[in-house]
Structure formats: structure tokens, C-alpha cells
Design a protein around this motif. Structure first.
Motif, PDB file in Angstrom:
ATOM      1  N   GLU A 146       0.912  -1.249  -0.029  1.00 56.29           N
ATOM      2  CA  GLU A 146       0.144   0.053  -0.159  1.00 56.29           C
ATOM      3  C   GLU A 146       0.840   1.317  -0.167  1.00 56.29           C
ATOM      4  OE1 GLU A 146      -3.209   0.277  -0.206  1.00 56.29           O
ATOM      5  OE2 GLU A 146      -4.038  -1.843   0.680  1.00 56.29           O
ATOM      6  N   PRO A 147       0.237   2.300  -0.599  1.00 61.81           N
ATOM      7  CA  PRO A 147      -0.756   2.341  -1.233  1.00 61.81           C
ATOM      8  C   PRO A 147      -0.817   2.193  -2.784  1.00 61.81           C
ATOM      9  CG  PRO A 147       0.199   4.708  -1.212  1.00 61.81           C
ATOM     10  CD  PRO A 147       1.188   3.734  -0.409  1.00 61.81           C
ATOM     11  N   ARG A 155      -5.391  -0.515 -10.558  1.00 60.08           N
ATOM     12  CA  ARG A 155      -5.352   0.602  -9.456  1.00 60.08           C
ATOM     13  C   ARG A 155      -4.845   1.953 -10.181  1.00 60.08           C
ATOM     14  NH1 ARG A 155      -8.655  -0.671  -6.743  1.00 60.08           N
ATOM     15  NH2 ARG A 155      -8.595  -1.969  -4.924  1.00 60.08           N
ATOM     16  N   ARG A 168      -9.618   7.804  -8.061  1.00 58.84           N
ATOM     17  CA  ARG A 168      -9.751   7.900  -6.687  1.00 58.84           C
ATOM     18  C   ARG A 168      -8.244   7.249  -5.903  1.00 58.84           C
ATOM     19  NH1 ARG A 168     -14.366   7.116  -2.808  1.00 58.84           N
ATOM     20  NH2 ARG A 168     -15.566   7.718  -4.394  1.00 58.84           N
ATOM     21  N   ALA A 169      -8.068   6.153  -6.681  1.00 61.63           N
ATOM     22  CA  ALA A 169      -6.642   5.299  -6.197  1.00 61.63           C
ATOM     23  C   ALA A 169      -5.539   6.337  -6.271  1.00 61.63           C
ATOM     24  CB  ALA A 169      -6.365   3.880  -6.702  1.00 61.63           C
ATOM     25  N   SER A 221      -5.274   9.544  -6.784  1.00 59.66           N
ATOM     26  CA  SER A 221      -5.596  10.722  -5.826  1.00 59.66           C
ATOM     27  C   SER A 221      -4.926  10.213  -4.622  1.00 59.66           C
ATOM     28  CB  SER A 221      -6.955  11.251  -5.589  1.00 59.66           C
ATOM     29  OG  SER A 221      -7.392  11.974  -6.944  1.00 59.66           O
ATOM     30  N   ARG A 222      -5.452   9.312  -3.943  1.00 56.79           N
ATOM     31  CA  ARG A 222      -4.995   8.913  -2.537  1.00 56.79           C
ATOM     32  C   ARG A 222      -3.637   8.418  -2.623  1.00 56.79           C
ATOM     33  NH1 ARG A 222      -8.944   4.337  -1.027  1.00 56.79           N
ATOM     34  NH2 ARG A 222     -10.278   6.264  -0.783  1.00 56.79           N
ATOM     35  N   MET A 223      -2.782   8.101  -3.553  1.00 57.28           N
ATOM     36  CA  MET A 223      -1.459   8.028  -3.954  1.00 57.28           C
ATOM     37  C   MET A 223      -0.564   9.437  -3.962  1.00 57.28           C
ATOM     38  SD  MET A 223      -1.335   5.063  -6.596  1.00 57.28           S
ATOM     39  CE  MET A 223      -2.513   3.625  -6.447  1.00 57.28           C
ATOM     40  N   GLU A 275     -12.958   1.564  -4.924  1.00 56.39           N
ATOM     41  CA  GLU A 275     -12.510   1.398  -3.490  1.00 56.39           C
ATOM     42  C   GLU A 275     -11.752   0.111  -3.305  1.00 56.39           C
ATOM     43  OE1 GLU A 275     -11.784   2.781  -0.845  1.00 56.39           O
ATOM     44  OE2 GLU A 275     -12.720   4.877  -1.209  1.00 56.39           O
TER      45      GLU A 275
END
Length: 298
Positions: A25-26, A63, A67-68, A70-72, A112
Motif C-alpha cells: 500500500e498504497p 489501480r 480515486r486510487a 489521488s490517494r497516492m 475502492e
């Protein structure tokens, strides 16, 4: 049954781990897209699956949803680049392996988590994010969209609709429990039928234990769409259900046992495509390709 059911590739994460790229992760498998060395390793994974018998490559877009990314910490203006990098690696591998007729399937995962349906966002968010991905993929060299490892009917339908709206060929594949239901308890057959009605031309199950495959295929048959399967081959006895492992796990089936089982399913259920996901190595694909060749000659 098709006399030559197409053979999918194996586990991208499994191949990357073997190449020395940690799956943590992530970033998970998207870590390979960050630099040239990682992309070279990814291209090598793809090419090896082609050389050992795969007809369909799954591009490493699993991935790369907005959304993914942006989280990274990937800036919005750069996010589409990651999708294109992933598809480009598969296209280059196809050339490098001398396999011009192989298909490149762009993976579209839940935005998600694949195994926690309670995290699935609201309808408006799903439509917005899957339409973004479909628009980016429509501008790529992918031959089809594989809406895979889906754990809810509603997200799978929305992802299929988004792809079809862009004129893309859409296949759908669900995570399936040992009881042959979706993780949220929904009926597999009802979810698959809804996706066919939304425009999916193929239905499948993936990342399920091989013991659950026959019942899943019974439920997927007769819906007016092609059917396939690619089970999880990891020996997960020491892990909780759906628990992620940052390290490669030993396979639960030898290449020969995998080939026998998988070709048997293809024969019994008239499958159009078969393969494996996590834990499936080039050796498994090679054994399956040899089994298919022997079956076609008999």
C-alpha cells in the motif's frame, strides 16, 4: 465449446513480485508504472505470459482509477498518464513477444476495495469515476475493457455502462465466495444478468478458490454471453479471507493440476476464455496452453 478457448495471462502482482517489485500500500501493482525500470519489468511480465501461451494480456490499469491515484498523491492532470502507461506496456509486450493477435484487456477494478462491498461509494460518485476511466481508455490502444474483481452488482453495472457508452467492448468478472455468491451476499447469476443487460458481452468469476469454480460456472451459463473463469491459485491457508499479502504466496496447484482442472472446466461448460489470477505463474499458463494444444489435436 470453442475448440481453442482463449487463455488469459496469470497474476500481474505475482509476476511483479517475482521481478523484485514489492506490492505494498498504497501503490500496490501501480508502483511499476512510476519509473522506466518498473515499466520495463512490467513489460517483461506481460511478454513472458505471451511467450508461454496467453492470448489475452490484462493491462496493469487495476489501480489507476482517479480515486486510487489521488490517494497516492498523483496530481489530477497526471492521472490519465498512468492509465496510458499501463496500456502501453501491454502493447509493447505484444510486439516484443511477436504476438500481434493477442488482445489487450484494460482492467477496471472497483474504485475502492474488491473485497469490502461496504466501502462501495454512492451511485453518482461511481458514475463520475467510471466515466472518467472509460473516457481515458477510449483514447488508448486497449482492445477491450475487463471490469473485474467486482464485489457489488451496482458498481459492476455502472462500470459496464460507462464502457459501453464509449463504444468499448466490455467483459465483467466477479469476486465469488465459496458459496458462489458475491461478497455482499448478492446472487451471482442476478448480478451477471444485470451486466449482460447493460451491455457486457462476457461474464466471468475471478479471485475465487478453485473449489468454488464449478458452481460459479453453472450460475454464469445460459445468460447469452461468453463465459470464462480465472481463479486464485495462492495457498492462502495461513491468511484470513481476502487478507492482502505483500509477499508472494506458494501456489495451491501445480501447473499440471491447474491445467487439468481448467481445461476440464472449459470442456464441461463451453468456456470462451480461461486463466488464473493471483498466484498464477507463466509455468501454469504454459501447462494450460499445452493441454489446450493436446485437446485440439485429439
Amino acid at each position: 465449446m470453442s475448440p481453442r478457448p482463449r487463455i488469459l495471462d496469470g497474476g500481474t502482482a505475482t509476476g511483479l513480485q517475482a521481478a523484485g517489485i514489492p506490492i505494498v500500500e498504497p501503490w500496490l501493482t501501480s508502483a511499476a508504472l512510476r519509473d522506466a525500470a518498473g515499466r520495463d519489468a512490467l513489460e517483461g511480465v506481460h511478454a513472458e505470459f505471451l511467450r508461454t501461451g496467453s492470448d489475452i494480456l490484462t493491462a496493469n490499469t487495476f489501480r489507476t482509477n482517479t480515486r486510487a491515484l489521488s490517494r497516492m498523491g498523483v496530481a489530477e492532470r497526471e492521472q490519465a498518464d498512468y492509465v496510458h502507461r499501463a496500456v502501453a506496456c501491454a502493447v509493447r509486450a505484444r510486439r516484443a513477444a511477436g504476438a500481434p493477435h493477442a488482445l489487450v484487456a484494460a482492467s477496471v477494478a472497483p474504485v475502492e476495495d474488491c473485497y469490502t462491498p461496504a466501502l462501495t461509494p454512492d451511485q453518482d460518485s461511481l458514475r463520475r469515476e467510471h466515466r472518467w476511466m472509460a473516457a481515458v481508455l477510449a483514447d488508448s490502444e486497449a482492445d477491450l475493457v475487463l471490469v473485474e474483481t467486482q464485489c457489488t452488482r451496482r458498481e459492476a453495472v455502472i462500470a459496464v455502462e460507462a464502457a459501453v457508452e464509449r463504444g468499448l467492448t466490455a467483459w465483467v468478472s466477479f469476486v465469488v465466495t465459496e458459496d458462489a455468491t458475491l461478497p455482499d451476499g448478492d446472487a451471482l447469476r442476478d448480478a451477471a444478468r444485470a451486466c449482460v443487460e447493460a451491455g457486457a458481452s462476457a461474464v466471468s468469476a475471478n479471485c475465487l478458490p478453485h473449489a468454488a469454480v464449478p458452481r460459479a460456472l453453472e450460475l454464469l451459463s445460459g445468460l447469452g454471453a461468453s463465459v470464462g473463469v480465472y481463479p486464485n491459485l495462492e495457498d492462502r491457508a495461513a491468511l484470513d479471507e481476502w487478507e492482502h499479502s505483500a509477499h508472494s504466496l506458494p501456489p495451491a496447484l501445480s501447473p499440471a493440476a491447474f491445467a487439468d482442472l481448467t481445461y476440464g472446466w472449459a470442456t464441461e461448460f463451453g468456456l470462451s476464455f480461461v486463466g488464473g489470477c493471483c498466484g498464477t505463474a507463466p509455468e501454469h499458463i504454459s501447462a494450460l496452453a499445452a493441454k489446450r494444444l493436446a485437446g485440439a489435436a485429439s
